[in-house]
Scaffold this motif. Structure first.
Motif, short mmCIF file in Angstrom:
data_model
loop_
_atom_site.label_atom_id
_atom_site.label_comp_id
_atom_site.label_asym_id
_atom_site.label_seq_id
_atom_site.Cartn_x
_atom_site.Cartn_y
_atom_site.Cartn_z
N VAL A 149 -43.05 69.28 102.60
CA VAL A 149 -42.13 68.17 102.80
C VAL A 149 -42.62 67.40 104.02
O VAL A 149 -42.78 67.99 105.11
CB VAL A 149 -40.68 68.68 103.01
CG1 VAL A 149 -39.75 67.54 103.39
CG2 VAL A 149 -40.18 69.42 101.78
N SER A 190 -42.10 67.80 108.28
CA SER A 190 -41.47 69.10 108.56
C SER A 190 -42.37 70.04 109.36
O SER A 190 -42.00 71.19 109.57
CB SER A 190 -41.11 69.80 107.25
OG SER A 190 -42.28 70.20 106.55
N LYS A 248 -41.40 72.39 99.02
CA LYS A 248 -40.73 72.31 97.72
C LYS A 248 -41.58 73.13 96.77
O LYS A 248 -42.80 72.99 96.73
CB LYS A 248 -40.64 70.87 97.22
CG LYS A 248 -39.68 70.02 98.02
CD LYS A 248 -38.28 70.50 97.88
CE LYS A 248 -37.37 69.46 97.31
NZ LYS A 248 -36.02 69.94 97.17
N ASN A 251 -36.40 74.99 97.28
CA ASN A 251 -36.68 74.82 98.70
C ASN A 251 -37.18 76.14 99.27
O ASN A 251 -36.63 77.20 98.98
CB ASN A 251 -35.43 74.39 99.45
CG ASN A 251 -35.05 72.96 99.14
OD1 ASN A 251 -35.77 72.05 99.46
ND2 ASN A 251 -33.91 72.79 98.49
#
Length: 182
Positions: A103, A106, A112, A123
């Motif tokens: 992601v 992050s 993901k 997640n």
């Protein structure tokens, strides 16, 4: 009577959804969701991990000897291979393979995951990890899933206490943490 029976599957489905929504677990709701505490070096994170504990979940029901292996793919994604032994550590191994993508923004700590073709709906958040990548605590936004991973199948009692304590600090209920046998 027959028209009422037609609604039985819908009633059962509604009951199941309601029960799932009420499952106790870790933090639920955006205000209590733990965020990853450190960025992740994907090269250091790659390799073999042993699940040493988890919140029980439907897709790992009765799994023992759970392992996960992560490796880089040429397109920049991550290959995920999960294995478990249903019912006992000597049972036949079952394997599922998927892919993960980072992601953006992050620090590589939120991914993901897809185990069903092009749909990345799962997640996978590395909430905390050892500086030397010897252990990792993984969760996701709902707080219903928790995995405690280690590079060794049976970490020392001192490390186990540290991991369980850290999971509790992140908001997870210690009484729901289920050790995995190896």
């Amino acid at each position: 009577m027959k028209p009422q029976r037609a609604f039985l599957p819908l009633i059962l489905l509604a009951a199941a959804v309601t029960a799932c929504a009420a499952i106790p677990g870790g933090p639920v709701g955006n205000h209590n969701v733990p965020q990853p505490s450190k960025p992740v070096d994907l090269t250091a994170y790659s390799g073999l991990w042993y699940e040493v504990a988890r919140y029980e979940n439907a897709f790992e029901k009765d799994c023992e000897g759970v392992r996960a292996e992560y490796s880089a793919l040429p397109d920049g994604q991550i290959r995920v291979v999960n294995t478990c032994r249903k019912g006992s550590i000597t049972a036949e191994k079952t394997t599922s393979e998927g892919k993960a993508k980072v992601v953006a923004g992050s620090g590589n700590a939120k991914l993901k995951v897809s185990f069903a073709g092009p749909f990345y709906i799962g997640n996978y958040w590395v909430l905390d990890r050892a500086d030397d990548y010897s252990w990792s605590i993984v969760g996701e936004p709902s707080g219903r899933y928790l995995w405690i991973l280690s590079r060794t199948a049976n970490p020392s009692p001192e490390v186990w206490v540290k991991l369980e304590t850290r999971a509790a600090e992140l908001g997870y209920d210690r009484s729901l943490i289920r050790p995995t046998r190896h």
